[in-house]
Write a protein that holds these residues in place. Sequence first.
Motif, mmCIF file in Angstrom:
data_model
loop_
_atom_site.group_PDB
_atom_site.id
_atom_site.type_symbol
_atom_site.label_atom_id
_atom_site.label_comp_id
_atom_site.label_asym_id
_atom_site.label_seq_id
_atom_site.Cartn_x
_atom_site.Cartn_y
_atom_site.Cartn_z
ATOM 1 N N GLN A 1 0.588 -1.571 0.083
ATOM 2 C CA GLN A 1 0.563 -0.087 -0.005
ATOM 3 C C GLN A 1 1.014 1.415 -0.210
ATOM 4 O OE1 GLN A 1 -3.054 -0.665 -0.317
ATOM 5 N NE2 GLN A 1 -3.466 -2.812 -0.024
ATOM 6 N N ARG B 1 -0.948 7.038 1.055
ATOM 7 C CA ARG B 1 -2.153 8.175 0.909
ATOM 8 C C ARG B 1 -3.218 7.041 1.342
ATOM 9 N NH1 ARG B 1 -3.778 10.859 -4.190
ATOM 10 N NH2 ARG B 1 -1.451 12.297 -3.790
ATOM 11 N N TYR B 2 -3.003 5.235 0.929
ATOM 12 C CA TYR B 2 -3.779 4.360 1.695
ATOM 13 C C TYR B 2 -3.717 4.591 3.204
ATOM 14 C CZ TYR B 2 -5.891 -0.198 2.616
ATOM 15 O OH TYR B 2 -6.613 -1.009 3.533
ATOM 16 N N LYS C 1 -6.142 4.733 5.848
ATOM 17 C CA LYS C 1 -7.191 3.953 7.700
ATOM 18 C C LYS C 1 -6.819 3.673 8.228
ATOM 19 C CE LYS C 1 -7.871 0.477 6.189
ATOM 20 N NZ LYS C 1 -9.367 -0.330 5.783
#
Length: 254
Positions: free
Chosen positions: A100, A103-104, A108
């Motif tokens: 990932q 930004r991911y 999260k």
Amino acid sequence: MSSWKKAAKSNQKVHRERAQPESRAHLGLLEKKQDYKRRANDQHEKDDTLKLLRKRALTRNPDEFYHHMINSKVQKGEHHELERDKDEHTPAQVRLMETQDLRYVNMKRTMEANKIGRLQARLHMTDVANETKNTHIFFVEDEQEAKEFSVAERLQTHPSLVGRKTNRPKLDQLAKLVLDVQDEKVILAMNDERKKSYHELQCRVEREKELTIVQQKMELKRALQEKRLRKPKQVSKGTKDQAPIYKFKYERKR
């Protein structure tokens, strides 16, 4: 004609699958047709996979680069994976960093923080407050009053409620209180549900902490890749609980 067919069908013998002979009982159950079909389908899947891999090997570009080339090596004809620094990252952190982007991870982490806030607002953290140790100082006039001092009388509450820091009603409030007696099963179910909520809160807090560490490591990695006049100095190495610390020299932007 139809009555003859019905009569012939009613007289048909029922054919059952034969059982394992007693002399071969030590070999286990006799293989049935469904067992053979399951084993045959598994073999067909393996053959198709090998066929696909052979096709990919024949059509592969020998000049193509992929990162596994530098993450593995062959020693004496045996393939070995290069070991990572096991003291710096946990498996969860490595998996997130490899699959990932920043930004991911940030998204999260924000979602986990919002869920933690909602859980804390719903639970009120009363059990945690009662388990937290603190001190309360009472002032008395002389030693005689100190010997006869009673915390329950000073707080004007029941002795069994002295240890509580939240929801500690006084005696006059207890006299006016109307108790709603619940079924024992309902009380046990409520306590079980509350325990599950606290366990979920603890897991989410740990998850949010892991995501924060991963985000810090990824941000630092991206900062180190930028072109600078002076290379930053490493102050401490990264661990499972914190990102590595670097000291950057101030550079004036043009």
